[in-house]
Each structure stands twice: as structure tokens, then as C-alpha cells.
Design an enzyme around this catalytic site. Structure first.
Site, PDB file in Angstrom:
ATOM      1  N   ASP A   4      59.462  77.203  84.532  1.00 54.27           N
ATOM      2  CA  ASP A   4      59.237  75.843  84.038  1.00 54.27           C
ATOM      3  C   ASP A   4      57.765  75.505  84.296  1.00 54.27           C
ATOM      4  O   ASP A   4      57.278  75.628  85.412  1.00 54.27           O
ATOM      5  CB  ASP A   4      60.163  74.877  84.798  1.00 54.27           C
ATOM      6  CG  ASP A   4      60.129  73.479  84.212  1.00 54.27           C
ATOM      7  OD1 ASP A   4      61.205  72.938  83.955  1.00 54.27           O
ATOM      8  OD2 ASP A   4      59.038  72.926  84.021  1.00 54.27           O
ATOM      9  N   ASP A 102      59.067  73.647  77.655  1.00 51.50           N
ATOM     10  CA  ASP A 102      58.326  74.292  78.756  1.00 51.50           C
ATOM     11  C   ASP A 102      59.227  75.039  79.737  1.00 51.50           C
ATOM     12  O   ASP A 102      58.828  75.303  80.855  1.00 51.50           O
ATOM     13  CB  ASP A 102      57.487  73.247  79.506  1.00 51.50           C
ATOM     14  CG  ASP A 102      58.295  72.440  80.501  1.00 51.50           C
ATOM     15  OD1 ASP A 102      59.491  72.215  80.246  1.00 51.50           O
ATOM     16  OD2 ASP A 102      57.730  72.070  81.528  1.00 51.50           O
ATOM     17  N   GLU A 103      60.437  75.358  79.301  1.00 45.60           N
ATOM     18  CA  GLU A 103      61.401  75.890  80.263  1.00 45.60           C
ATOM     19  C   GLU A 103      62.267  76.981  79.640  1.00 45.60           C
ATOM     20  O   GLU A 103      62.694  76.836  78.500  1.00 45.60           O
ATOM     21  CB  GLU A 103      62.267  74.704  80.701  1.00 45.60           C
ATOM     22  CG  GLU A 103      63.297  74.985  81.711  1.00 45.60           C
ATOM     23  CD  GLU A 103      64.159  73.738  81.979  1.00 45.60           C
ATOM     24  OE1 GLU A 103      63.830  72.635  81.486  1.00 45.60           O
ATOM     25  OE2 GLU A 103      65.165  73.897  82.662  1.00 45.60           O
TER      26      GLU A 103
HETATM   27  P1  TTP Z   1      59.777  68.723  82.603  1.00 46.04           P
HETATM   28  O1  TTP Z   1      59.664  70.198  82.760  1.00 46.04           O
HETATM   29  O2  TTP Z   1      61.054  68.063  83.013  1.00 46.04           O
HETATM   30  O3  TTP Z   1      58.629  67.999  83.437  1.00 46.04           O
HETATM   31  P2  TTP Z   1      57.124  68.407  83.619  1.00 46.04           P
HETATM   32  O4  TTP Z   1      56.832  69.759  83.052  1.00 46.04           O
HETATM   33  O5  TTP Z   1      56.256  67.300  83.114  1.00 46.04           O
HETATM   34  O6  TTP Z   1      56.955  68.421  85.201  1.00 46.04           O
HETATM   35  P3  TTP Z   1      57.542  69.485  86.242  1.00 46.04           P
HETATM   36  O7  TTP Z   1      56.337  70.076  86.915  1.00 46.04           O
HETATM   37  O8  TTP Z   1      58.368  68.679  87.175  1.00 46.04           O
HETATM   38  O9  TTP Z   1      58.324  70.500  85.465  1.00 46.04           O
HETATM   39  O10 TTP Z   1      59.506  68.318  81.104  1.00 46.04           O
HETATM   40  C1  TTP Z   1      58.595  69.019  80.275  1.00 46.04           C
HETATM   41  C2  TTP Z   1      57.866  68.068  79.351  1.00 46.04           C
HETATM   42  O11 TTP Z   1      58.801  67.320  78.580  1.00 46.04           O
HETATM   43  C3  TTP Z   1      57.040  67.031  80.096  1.00 46.04           C
HETATM   44  O12 TTP Z   1      55.741  67.491  80.406  1.00 46.04           O
HETATM   45  C4  TTP Z   1      57.032  65.870  79.147  1.00 46.04           C
HETATM   46  C5  TTP Z   1      58.345  65.993  78.391  1.00 46.04           C
HETATM   47  N1  TTP Z   1      59.312  65.000  78.912  1.00 46.04           N
HETATM   48  C6  TTP Z   1      59.389  63.764  78.283  1.00 46.04           C
HETATM   49  O13 TTP Z   1      58.695  63.505  77.291  1.00 46.04           O
HETATM   50  N2  TTP Z   1      60.269  62.833  78.788  1.00 46.04           N
HETATM   51  C7  TTP Z   1      61.052  63.066  79.889  1.00 46.04           C
HETATM   52  O14 TTP Z   1      61.824  62.184  80.321  1.00 46.04           O
HETATM   53  C8  TTP Z   1      60.945  64.357  80.533  1.00 46.04           C
HETATM   54  C9  TTP Z   1      61.787  64.649  81.752  1.00 46.04           C
HETATM   55  C10 TTP Z   1      60.071  65.281  80.004  1.00 46.04           C
HETATM   56 MG    MG Z   2      58.059  71.367  83.468  1.00 48.81          MG
END
Ligand code: TTP
Ligand code: MG
Length: 349
Positions: A4, A102-103
Site C-alpha cells: 500500500d 494504491d493497494e
Molecule cells: P489509502 O491507502 O487508504 O490512504 P493513503 O495512501 O493516503 O495513506 P496510507 O499511507 O495510510 O496508506 O488510500 C489511497 C488513496 O485513496 C489516498 O491517497 C486518497 C484516496 N482516498 C480518498 O480519496 N478518500 C478516502 O477516504 C480514502 C481512505 C482514500
Molecule cells: Mg495508501
């Protein structure tokens, strides 16, 4: 293995704008000096220190850190970066299941380097090496960091990844599961959301260790089939396989109104605009539509969704529009409160 990317949207923005380095960055709706009405998409780790997180109202984020750099969401850019990252992953790991931009999960058990490893200890070492290589490769090619979790199944790999964030890697072997899970807050278990946690916490069940003291029957009584899943998750049991899937599973658009509204003209115009944008984006993919989901957030942040799945999946935009509109009109008919946000999402097959 689970990967991720770290604060994905914000990290891409930082990469594109080196002058942001070391500063709090928030990607999402326009804060409009604290009066903005949308939400935070994500925030970098500096901004998270102020308590800012995804899905928080942007006005709250502005209150917490007015000097942060607030940026609009550039979906196209993040989509392109995501595609390149997923390509790097797929080259190394043919069995990859992408779960969001992103995952992804990767099944590494059939890879020759793992199969040919001498014994169990060697196999785990090899898996850890692969995770390190992957993170390195993504960084070399994209200048972006991601975190990896490695475990005997998806749930352990995912939680390990969450715990190792940002820019880390954590391996949890079968013999380490108990020690790893027991101290966790129940909300750290994927699938236990805030509502479920609230119920459990009202019974003084706060950690996974507490949760393990509850019988399967009791959990089933409380939460039905999901209770059984919760019972298994607390023990790190997860049989869910990593499945190869299409890259794009759904496309969605949403809009937060400047003022909560019941004005039919504003509502219908916005619906049509969102629908048009959604359709434009789906045209890039040659897929069929299957499930339509309409979301409404009412005054006070009360949020509901309605969905409909059409079998077989179809391609006609007019049918998609009609079904989405029907769901939306049901919202309007059933709930008299002013509307704050509307969203339309469609899953693609
Ligand atoms: P995530 O992988 O949940 O979060 P992240 O990559 O920003 O942070 P982390 O380091 O904790 O993984 O989500 C990936 C992308 O999806 C995030 O950058 C923005 C988008 N997103 C939204 O637009 N709204 C949301 O509520 C979430 C959880 C994510
Ligand atoms: Mg992320």
C-alpha cells in the site's frame, strides 16, 4: 504479500512539487478559508500530526492546520501513476489482486524462488527479500514510497502493512500471529468498523485479546454471519485467495454542495453533471456496467447509499442513467432533509 503506497495522493503531489517537502499537505476539497464543505481525500504524514485524516470535513482540517498546503484532487495524474506502479508489481508478481489505486495483494507462494527455497525459514526470508526488492524498484522508478506486509494470509499481510507504515516492511510468520494480533485495538482489524467497534466496546471488548474471550456463538448472535468472520479474524484465520482481477473495478463521482439544498433544479442539474463526468471516465474502459450505487449525505453528515445490480451487466448509458436516477429520486422521496453531498458510482465488469 500486501503493498500500500504511503499517503498516496499527497505523496504524488510532493513529488511533483519539491517545494512542499517537509510541509503539511492536504489533498481534497477547497477549504475556502475554513468555509469549504467537501472532505479530505488524504493528508501527508506531517499533516496527520495535526489530527488530519481521510474523509474528515475539509473545514475541520483547515481549523486543525490552517497553514497546511491544501491541494485539489488530480484524479488523472494519480491514475496514471497508479497504473505504472501496478505494472511494476505485475511484472514481478503474476498473481496480483489490485484492490484500489494504491493497494494490492500478491500471492507469492507459487513463485519459483519461493517454491525452490530449501525450507520454511528460507521461504519466509525469500518473501521478505522480494518485498524489499519491490519497494526499492517502485522507489527507483517512481520516487514514491510504499509499505509491504507479508503474512500467511491476506488479513495478516494487510494488518502487518498497516503497522509498518510509512515506508516500512513487516513480516508476520504463522508462529507470530498471536503475539502480533492480541494487543491490537479491535478497530485495527479490517472489517471491524467504528459501528461494530462501538457495540463491542460497550461490552468492554477493546483489544483483540478481549475479543478472543468471546465465544463464536455470542458473536454470531450479535452480528450474524459477520460475527463468525470476526471470530476468525481475531485468530488470524483467513482463507480468502488472492485473485487476478481487472484493474478497474468501479468509477465514482461525488459533489458537495456549497449549501445544503432541496432545490430540485440544483439537485437534478448536479446529478446530470456528475453522471456526465462518470460516463466520460467509464468510456476509457471497454467494460460493462453492473452495480450502480448512489450516495446521499444529508445535513448533519448522515450518509446513506442505495444500490442496484443489474444482471446481466449492460453497456447502455441510458439504462445506467435511468437506474441511477431512480435510486436518487428514492432518496429525495424518503428523506425530507436538505442534501449536502451526492455521489454516483458504478462497478465495471
Ligand atoms: P489509502 O491507502 O487508504 O490512504 P493513503 O495512501 O493516503 O495513506 P496510507 O499511507 O495510510 O496508506 O488510500 C489511497 C488513496 O485513496 C489516498 O491517497 C486518497 C484516496 N482516498 C480518498 O480519496 N478518500 C478516502 O477516504 C480514502 C481512505 C482514500
Ligand atoms: Mg495508501
Amino acid at each position: 504479500m500486501h503493498i500500500d503506497m504511503d499517503c498516496f495522493f499527497a505523496q504524488v503531489e510532493e513529488r511533483e512539487n519539491p517545494q512542499f517537502k517537509g510541509k503539511p499537505v492536504v489533498v481534497g476539497a477547497d477549504p475556502k478559508g475554513g468555509k469549504g464543505r467537501g472532505v479530505v481525500s488524504t493528508a501527508n504524514y506531517q499533516a496527520r500530526k495535526y489530527g488530519i485524516h481521510s474523509a474528515m470535513p475539509i473545514s475541520k482540517a483547515y481549523q486543525l492546520c490552517p497553514h497546511a498546503i491544501f491541494l485539489p484532487v488530480q484524479s488523472k495524474l494519480y491514475g496514471e501513476v497508479s497504473e505504472r506502479i501496478m505494472q511494476i508489481i505485475r511484472v514481478r508478481f503474476p498473481v496480483t489482486e489490485q484492490v484500489s489505486l494504491d493497494e494490492a495483494y500478491m500471492d507469492v507462494t507459487k513463485l519459483p524462488v519461493i517454491v525452490e527455497s530449501g525450507d520454511e525459514t528460507e521461504r519466509w526470508k525469500e518473501a521478505e527479500r522480494l518485498a524489499r526488492l519491490l519497494r526499492q524498484e517502485i522507489f527507483t522508478q517512481e520516487r514514491l514510497t510504499g509499505t509491504c506486509g507479508v503474512g500467511p494470509n491476506k488479513i495478516i499481510a494487510k494488518i502487518a502493512c498497516e503497522k509498518a507504515k510509512p515506508n516500512g516492511c513487516l513480516v508476520v510468520k504463522p508462529e507470530g500471529i498471536e503475539q502480533f494480533l492480541e494487543p491490537l485495538d479491535i478497530e485495527e482489524i479490517p472489517g471491524i468498523g467504528s459501528k461494530t467497534a462501538e457495540i463491542l466496546k460497550s461490552y468492554h471488548i477493546a483489544t483483540v485479546q478481549d475479543l478472543k474471550e468471546v465465544s463464536k456463538e455470542r458473536l454470531e448472535k450479535l452480528f450474524g454471519v459477520r460475527g463468525v468472520q470476526i471470530y476468525e479474524k481475531a485468530r488470524g484465520i483467513d482463507e480468502d485467495p488472492v485473485i487476478l482481477e481487472k484493474e478497474i473495478k468501479s468509477v465514482g463521482k461525488e459533489y458537495t454542495f456549497e449549501h445544503d439544498t432541496r432545490d430540485p433544479q440544483v439537485l437534478i442539474e448536479t446529478f446530470n453533471k456528475l453522471f456526465g463526468e462518470l460516463l466520460m471516465e467509464t468510456q476509457e474502459y471497454h467494460y460493462c456496467f453492473s452495480t450502480i450505487i448512489v450516495k446521499c449525505r444529508f445535513s448533519g453528515f448522515e450518509t446513506h447509499t442505495k444500490s442496484k445490480t443489474l444482471v446481466p451487466a449492460f453497456r447502455a448509458p441510458a439504462l445506467l442513467r435511468r437506474e441511477a436516477m431512480k435510486l436518487f429520486l428514492r432518496f429525495i422521496a424518503e428523506n425530507p432533509n436538505p442534501i449536502r453531498l451526492i455521489g454516483i458510482r458504478v462497478s465495471l465488469q
